[in-house]
Write a protein that holds these residues in place. Structure first.
Motif, mmCIF file in Angstrom:
data_model
loop_
_atom_site.group_PDB
_atom_site.id
_atom_site.type_symbol
_atom_site.label_atom_id
_atom_site.label_comp_id
_atom_site.label_asym_id
_atom_site.label_seq_id
_atom_site.Cartn_x
_atom_site.Cartn_y
_atom_site.Cartn_z
ATOM 1 N N ILE A 2 0.861 -1.175 0.000
ATOM 2 C CA ILE A 2 0.000 0.000 0.000
ATOM 3 C C ILE A 2 0.898 1.226 0.000
ATOM 4 N N THR A 3 0.580 2.205 -0.862
ATOM 5 C CA THR A 3 1.360 3.432 -0.902
ATOM 6 C C THR A 3 0.456 4.626 -0.693
ATOM 7 N N THR A 4 1.050 5.710 -0.190
ATOM 8 C CA THR A 4 0.333 6.974 -0.058
ATOM 9 C C THR A 4 1.188 8.061 -0.672
ATOM 10 N N THR A 5 0.560 9.079 -1.235
ATOM 11 C CA THR A 5 1.295 10.176 -1.839
ATOM 12 C C THR A 5 1.346 11.344 -0.862
ATOM 13 N N THR A 6 2.519 11.946 -0.724
ATOM 14 C CA THR A 6 2.676 13.093 0.159
ATOM 15 C C THR A 6 2.598 14.376 -0.646
ATOM 16 N N ARG A 7 2.598 15.509 0.043
ATOM 17 C CA ARG A 7 2.503 16.801 -0.642
ATOM 18 C C ARG A 7 3.695 17.060 -1.558
ATOM 19 N N THR A 8 4.854 16.526 -1.263
ATOM 20 C CA THR A 8 6.043 16.782 -2.056
ATOM 21 C C THR A 8 6.105 15.928 -3.306
ATOM 22 N N GLY A 9 5.160 15.004 -3.479
ATOM 23 C CA GLY A 9 5.182 14.124 -4.632
ATOM 24 C C GLY A 9 5.847 12.802 -4.341
ATOM 25 N N ASP A 10 6.457 12.691 -3.156
ATOM 26 C CA ASP A 10 7.043 11.423 -2.756
ATOM 27 C C ASP A 10 5.931 10.493 -2.307
ATOM 28 N N SER A 11 6.185 9.208 -2.327
ATOM 29 C CA SER A 11 5.227 8.219 -1.839
ATOM 30 C C SER A 11 5.866 7.460 -0.700
ATOM 31 N N GLN A 12 5.026 6.823 0.098
ATOM 32 C CA GLN A 12 5.521 5.981 1.172
ATOM 33 C C GLN A 12 4.946 4.592 0.988
ATOM 34 N N ASP A 13 5.794 3.584 1.186
ATOM 35 C CA ASP A 13 5.272 2.228 1.104
ATOM 36 C C ASP A 13 4.663 1.854 2.448
ATOM 37 N N SER A 14 4.145 0.648 2.554
ATOM 38 C CA SER A 14 3.454 0.218 3.769
ATOM 39 C C SER A 14 4.378 0.143 4.980
ATOM 40 N N ASP A 15 5.689 0.116 4.764
ATOM 41 C CA ASP A 15 6.646 0.101 5.866
ATOM 42 C C ASP A 15 7.039 1.505 6.300
ATOM 43 N N GLY A 16 6.495 2.529 5.624
ATOM 44 C CA GLY A 16 6.799 3.912 5.961
ATOM 45 C C GLY A 16 8.054 4.442 5.285
ATOM 46 N N LYS A 17 8.664 3.653 4.430
ATOM 47 C CA LYS A 17 9.848 4.117 3.707
ATOM 48 C C LYS A 17 9.414 5.088 2.614
ATOM 49 N N THR A 18 10.128 6.211 2.494
ATOM 50 C CA THR A 18 9.792 7.194 1.488
ATOM 51 C C THR A 18 10.335 6.769 0.133
ATOM 52 N N LEU A 19 9.465 6.783 -0.853
ATOM 53 C CA LEU A 19 9.854 6.496 -2.229
ATOM 54 C C LEU A 19 9.910 7.822 -2.970
ATOM 55 N N ARG A 20 10.995 8.071 -3.657
ATOM 56 C CA ARG A 20 11.134 9.306 -4.415
ATOM 57 C C ARG A 20 11.007 8.992 -5.901
ATOM 58 N N PRO A 21 10.397 9.903 -6.666
ATOM 59 C CA PRO A 21 10.201 9.650 -8.097
ATOM 60 C C PRO A 21 11.508 9.344 -8.838
ATOM 61 N N CYS A 22 12.575 10.008 -8.447
ATOM 62 C CA CYS A 22 13.845 9.819 -9.152
ATOM 63 C C CYS A 22 14.443 8.429 -8.943
ATOM 64 N N CYS A 23 14.055 7.763 -7.868
ATOM 65 C CA CYS A 23 14.663 6.475 -7.525
ATOM 66 C C CYS A 23 13.704 5.296 -7.679
ATOM 67 N N SER A 24 12.480 5.576 -8.086
ATOM 68 C CA SER A 24 11.472 4.530 -8.223
ATOM 69 C C SER A 24 11.525 3.929 -9.618
ATOM 70 N N CYS A 25 11.167 2.681 -9.731
ATOM 71 C CA CYS A 25 11.096 1.967 -11.022
ATOM 72 C C CYS A 25 12.400 2.061 -11.817
ATOM 73 N N PRO A 26 13.528 1.690 -11.225
ATOM 74 C CA PRO A 26 14.805 1.851 -11.928
ATOM 75 C C PRO A 26 14.918 1.046 -13.218
#
Length: 64
Positions: A2-26
């Motif tokens: 499960i992911t949620t989107t934050t105001r900055t455009g980053d997402s968080q996975d279900s473990d609370g780790k922040t996913l950044r657009p630049c590092c996602s889906c390499p």
């Protein structure tokens, strides 16, 4: 996952780790970038790779 989107455009996975657009889906990002650099973003084969990368980003909760 499960992911949620934050105001900055980053997402968080279900473990609370922040996913950044630049590092996602390499994997899809690398293939897309290589195709666009070699052929241009309007090339037919690149369009499919671009869409594949966008789907991956959306699946992680990014609004693209």
């Amino acid at each position: 996952m499960i992911t949620t989107t934050t105001r900055t455009g980053d997402s968080q996975d279900s473990d609370g780790k922040t996913l950044r657009p630049c590092c996602s889906c390499p994997e899809t990002k690398k293939a897309r970038d290589a195709c666009v650099l070699a052929n241009g973003d309007e090339h037919e084969s690149c369009k499919e790779l671009v869409e594949k990368h966008l789907r991956c980003m959306r699946n992680l909760g990014f609004k693209v």
